[in-house]
Design an enzyme around this catalytic site. Structure first.
Site, PDB file in Angstrom:
ATOM      1  N   LYS A  18      52.489  40.687  38.578  1.00  0.00           N
ATOM      2  CA  LYS A  18      54.065  40.493  38.134  1.00  0.00           C
ATOM      3  C   LYS A  18      53.984  39.857  36.832  1.00  0.00           C
ATOM      4  O   LYS A  18      52.918  38.915  36.509  1.00  0.00           O
ATOM      5  CB  LYS A  18      55.160  39.948  39.178  1.00  0.00           C
ATOM      6  CG  LYS A  18      55.173  40.919  40.250  1.00  0.00           C
ATOM      7  CD  LYS A  18      56.396  40.364  41.195  1.00  0.00           C
ATOM      8  CE  LYS A  18      56.791  41.531  42.184  1.00  0.00           C
ATOM      9  NZ  LYS A  18      57.516  41.195  43.400  1.00  0.00           N
TER      10      LYS A  18
ATOM     11  N   ARG B 290      52.095  41.273  49.675  1.00  0.00           N
ATOM     12  CA  ARG B 290      52.222  42.767  49.234  1.00  0.00           C
ATOM     13  C   ARG B 290      51.350  42.643  47.986  1.00  0.00           C
ATOM     14  O   ARG B 290      51.972  41.974  47.194  1.00  0.00           O
ATOM     15  CB  ARG B 290      53.733  42.902  49.077  1.00  0.00           C
ATOM     16  CG  ARG B 290      54.128  44.214  48.606  1.00  0.00           C
ATOM     17  CD  ARG B 290      55.527  44.251  48.481  1.00  0.00           C
ATOM     18  NE  ARG B 290      55.926  45.665  48.025  1.00  0.00           N
ATOM     19  CZ  ARG B 290      55.883  46.130  46.951  1.00  0.00           C
ATOM     20  NH1 ARG B 290      55.391  45.333  45.900  1.00  0.00           N
ATOM     21  NH2 ARG B 290      56.235  47.296  46.730  1.00  0.00           N
TER      22      ARG B 290
HETATM   23  N1  HH2 Z   1      58.240  43.696  44.806  1.00  0.00           N
HETATM   24  C1  HH2 Z   1      58.329  44.849  44.258  1.00  0.00           C
HETATM   25  C2  HH2 Z   1      58.961  46.206  45.077  1.00  0.00           C
HETATM   26  N2  HH2 Z   1      59.030  45.779  46.251  1.00  0.00           N
HETATM   27  N3  HH2 Z   1      59.209  44.306  48.339  1.00  0.00           N
HETATM   28  C3  HH2 Z   1      59.083  42.835  48.706  1.00  0.00           C
HETATM   29  N4  HH2 Z   1      59.324  42.674  49.784  1.00  0.00           N
HETATM   30  N5  HH2 Z   1      58.647  41.893  47.838  1.00  0.00           N
HETATM   31  C4  HH2 Z   1      58.284  42.250  46.443  1.00  0.00           C
HETATM   32  O1  HH2 Z   1      57.981  41.071  45.971  1.00  0.00           O
HETATM   33  C5  HH2 Z   1      58.551  43.509  46.214  1.00  0.00           C
HETATM   34  C6  HH2 Z   1      58.959  44.457  47.010  1.00  0.00           C
HETATM   35  C7  HH2 Z   1      57.934  45.279  42.815  1.00  0.00           C
HETATM   36  O2  HH2 Z   1      56.592  45.702  42.786  1.00  0.00           O
HETATM   37  P1  HH2 Z   1      56.387  47.277  42.620  1.00  0.00           P
HETATM   38  O3  HH2 Z   1      56.483  48.060  43.812  1.00  0.00           O
HETATM   39  O4  HH2 Z   1      54.727  47.183  42.398  1.00  0.00           O
HETATM   40  O5  HH2 Z   1      56.971  47.828  41.481  1.00  0.00           O
HETATM   41  P2  HH2 Z   1      58.239  48.718  41.387  1.00  0.00           P
HETATM   42  O6  HH2 Z   1      59.261  47.921  41.855  1.00  0.00           O
HETATM   43  O7  HH2 Z   1      58.290  48.756  39.766  1.00  0.00           O
HETATM   44  O8  HH2 Z   1      57.757  50.159  42.067  1.00  0.00           O
END
Ligand code: HH2
Length: 278
Positions: free
Chosen positions: A214, A248
C-alpha cells in the site's frame, strides 16, 4: 485458530485497475494459475475480487463483477484447490453467486453497509465474513481524512458493525475484523492503527490486516509499487506481534517465512519462565 497461528489470505484481483496487480489476472487461466501458486506458497484463503477499491476507482456493475469473478471461482474449484475462496465484494448479488460457485467467505470492505441485503446473504449461507473499516467511500476516502483518535473510532465502528452482523443472524465466531489500512487514513493514521492493533483484538475476534504494497509503505520508504515487499513484510511482522492473525497479501511465500519466524519468536517470549534469576 489457536493463538500462535497465522493465516495468509492471498489476493487475486480480477480487475483491469487494481492498484497493485490490476490487469494481470483478468484471464481466468492466469487467475487460477496464480491461485494455485499462492496456495502452494501457504495461502489458506484466496481472496478473489472483481472491483478495485483503490482511491478514485470506477464503480462496476454487479453483472460486470460477476463476469470477472465467477469463472475464476469455478475454475479454482475444478482445479481442486484446497484453500478456501473468499469473495471480495460489497454487493449481495455478487456474494450470493460466488457462494453458490464455491466461495465460503465474504470480504466486505463496507462492513455490510454497501448493500442492504448483504447481511442476510451471509447469515443465510452460514459463511465467514470479514468486516472492514473505511471512512467515506473509495472515491472520497483519501480527501483529508480526520479522526480525534483513529484507533478508538475504528474500534467503536467495528464493535458496532459486529453487533449489526450478529443481530442479522451471522454467527459471531464467523466474523473477522479489519481496520482497513489505507481506507480513509493518512500515513500517520495507518501507523497508529498498526502500533495499537492490540486494542482491536479486545473485541474478541481475529484481526485481519491488509498492508500489502500500500501507498503508505511507498511514502515511508520512497519505493515504487513492485518494490514494497520488504516494507510489506515489516508491517506484517509488527502487526503479528500486536495480535493480527490474518494477513491479506499479494506475495505469500516471503510473508509466510517472515511470519513463521515472528510466530516462533513471540511464542518463545510468551513461554519464557517469569522467575529466572541470573
Ligand atoms: N485492501 C484492498 C482490498 N480489499 N480487504 C480487506 N479485508 N482488507 C484490506 O486491507 C483490503 C481489502 C485493497 O487492495 P487490493 O485488492 O490489492 O487493491 P484494489 O482494491 O485496487 O483491487
Amino acid at each position: 485458530m489457536s493463538d500462535g497461528e497465522f493465516t495468509l489470505m492471498g489476493v487475486i484481483n480480477v480487475t483491469p485497475d487494481s492498484f497493485s496487480d490490476g490487469g494481470r489476472y483478468l484471464n481466468p487461466e492466469a487467475a487460477v494459475a496464480h491461485g494455485v501458486r499462492l496456495e502452494a506458497e501457504g495461502a489458506a484463503i484466496l481472496d478473489v475480487g472483481g472491483e478495485s477499491t483503490r482511491p478514485g476507482a470506477a464503480e462496476v456493475t454487479a453483472e460486470e463483477e460477476l463476469r470477472r469473478v465467477l469463472p475464476v471461482i469455478e475454475a479454482l474449484g475444478a482445479a481442486r484447490v484446497r484453500a478456501r475462496v473468499s469473495i471480495d465484494t460489497s454487493k449481495a448479488a455478487v456474494a450470493a453467486a460466488a457462494i453458490d460457485a464455491g466461495a465460503s467467505m465474504v470480504n466486505d470492505v463496507t462492513a455490510l453497509r454497501g448493500d442492504p441485503h448483504m447481511a442476510e446473504v451471509v447469515a443465510d449461507a452460514g459463511v465467514d465474513c470479514c468486516l472492514m473499516h473505511m471512512l467515506g467511500n473509495p472515491r472520497t476516502m483519501q480527501d483529508d481524512p480526520r479522526y480525534d483518535d483513529v484507533v478508538a473510532e475504528v474500534k467503536a465502528f467495528l464493535e458496532a458493525r459486529l453487533a449489526v452482523a450478529t443481530a442479522a443472524g451471522i454467527a459471531e465466531e464467523r466474523i473477522l475484523l479489519d481496520p482497513g489500512i489505507g481506507f480513509g487514513k493518512t500515513v500517520e493514521h495507518n501507523l497508529e492503527l498498526l502500533a495499537r492493533l492490540d486494542e482491536l483484538g479486545e473485541l474478541g475476534r481475529p484481526v485481519v490486516v491488509g498492508t500489502s504494497n500500500k501507498s503508505f509503505l511507498g511514502r515511508l520508504t520512497g519505493r515504487a509499487l513492485g518494490e514494497r515487499l520488504p516494507a510489506t513484510i515489516a508491517s506484517c511482522v509488527l502487526a503479528y506481534e500486536r495480535g493480527a492473525r490474518v494477513f491479506r497479501v499479494h506475495e505469500v511465500a516471503p510473508v509466510a517465512d517472515a511470519l513463521s519466524v515472528a510466530a516462533a519468536t513471540v511464542a518463545a517470549w510468551t513461554t519464557r519462565p517469569t522467575n529466572t534469576t541470573r
